[in-house]
Design a protein around this motif. Structure first.
Motif: not given
Length: 311
Positions: A88-95
């Motif tokens: 989820e942390g990676t998803r948030h950063l990519v978004e």
């Protein structure tokens, strides 16, 4: 020419500590995403606070940034924490990067996503990943957000050097436990990457590689693997590790590890072929890690000799 602007996560970690000086030497404007660990603002161009697990804290961190260099991850057995940070942390950063129009996203992952092996002369796309630990499963899932966004994912296998709290400390536990000899003559072939070499590849991709080329999966390993026996001999010569004599079967060695109170998974890491080919990184980025084991161990010997009794 404008200075490249790079947002770095995981800047205070093992690899991050080696990458930051290279980014500064390349003239990059470095913005560090800080969470929990204190970061001295004078060491970097900018420090911003944010938590990968809380997307509200990431708003604006990618504004006016050319590249996101995502080095942060959680390494451990807590499945919930692995998912929160690595997925989820990676998803948030990519978004957030996509929202800000960031041109390039580079993530540090791990070749452990391929699983226990044996894996020999493996090129990118050679096999489907089969991760076996909470950490590698979650890091593979996190990679997918980066790849779908057109970013780059670098996968080293075992990374060693100043700041290493995992690889050679684990090897030390293994050689202390294996009193009857190395498994299968110590013949397993392993890809080991010196941290400075890995940092140089990451920094070059972040600053110098065009976004259209900084895309997809890249193995980040030297062209020449080393055998487990070579690794043990090198660690003995440079770091004073026990020199394991003799030979035993893989299963016998596993039993010896378990009786000594070690995690049997360590034998999967060190005792089975994990040899990865980094031709794509050398071709696209113009360089791949090439530091030999003896040179690398010698360069970091003083740190290991000081720190290993404390780890």
């Amino acid at each position: 020419m404008n200075r490249p602007r790079v947002l770095v996560t995981g800047a205070t970690g093992f690899v991050g500590g080696a990458v930051l000086p290279l980014l500064r030497s390349a003239g990059a404007h470095v913005r560090v995403l800080a969470h929990r660990r204190s970061v001295a603002p004078g060491s970097y161009a900018e420090v911003v606070d944010g938590d990968l697990t809380d997307p509200a804290t990431l708003r604006g961190v990618c504004r006016d940034v050319d590249t996101v260099l995502h080095l942060a991850s959680y390494i451990g057995k807590e499945e919930e924490r692995c998912v929160a940070v690595n997925v989820e942390g990676t998803r948030h950063l990519v978004e957030e990067a996509e929202r800000a129009g960031v041109a390039k996203f580079v993530q540090l992952s791990t070749a452990a996503v391929y699983g226990n092996g044996p894996l020999r002369e493996l090129r990118e796309g050679g096999v489907e990943p089969r991760p076996v630990s909470p950490t590698s499963r979650s890091r593979l899932r996190g990679e997918q957000f980066v790849l779908r966004a057109g970013g780059a994912v670098l996968r080293p296998y075992l990374v060693y050097g100043t700041g290493d709290r995992w690889v050679l400390p684990a090897l030390l536990r293994v050689v202390r436990a294996l009193r009857s000899g190395l498994p299968e003559r110590g013949a397993a072939m392993l890809s080991l990457t010196e941290v400075g070499d890995l940092a140089a590849s990451l920094a070059h991709m972040a600053v110098s590689t065009p976004p259209r080329r900084a895309a997809g999966v890249f193995h980040a390993c030297p062209s020449r693997p080393v055998s487990l026996r070579e690794l043990v001999v090198g660690a003995h010569r440079h770091l004073g590790f026990t020199l394991v004599a003799g030979d035993q079967s893989f299963e016998s060695a596993r039993g010896e590890l378990v009786r000594a109170g070690c995690d049997a998974h360590l034998l999967d890491l060190f005792g089975i072929d994990h040899w990865f080919v980094a031709t794509r990184l050398a071709t696209v980025v113009g360089r791949a890690p090439e530091t030999g084991l003896s040179t690398g161990l010698a360069a970091h010997a003083a740190w290991y000799r000081e720190q290993l009794p404390l780890l």
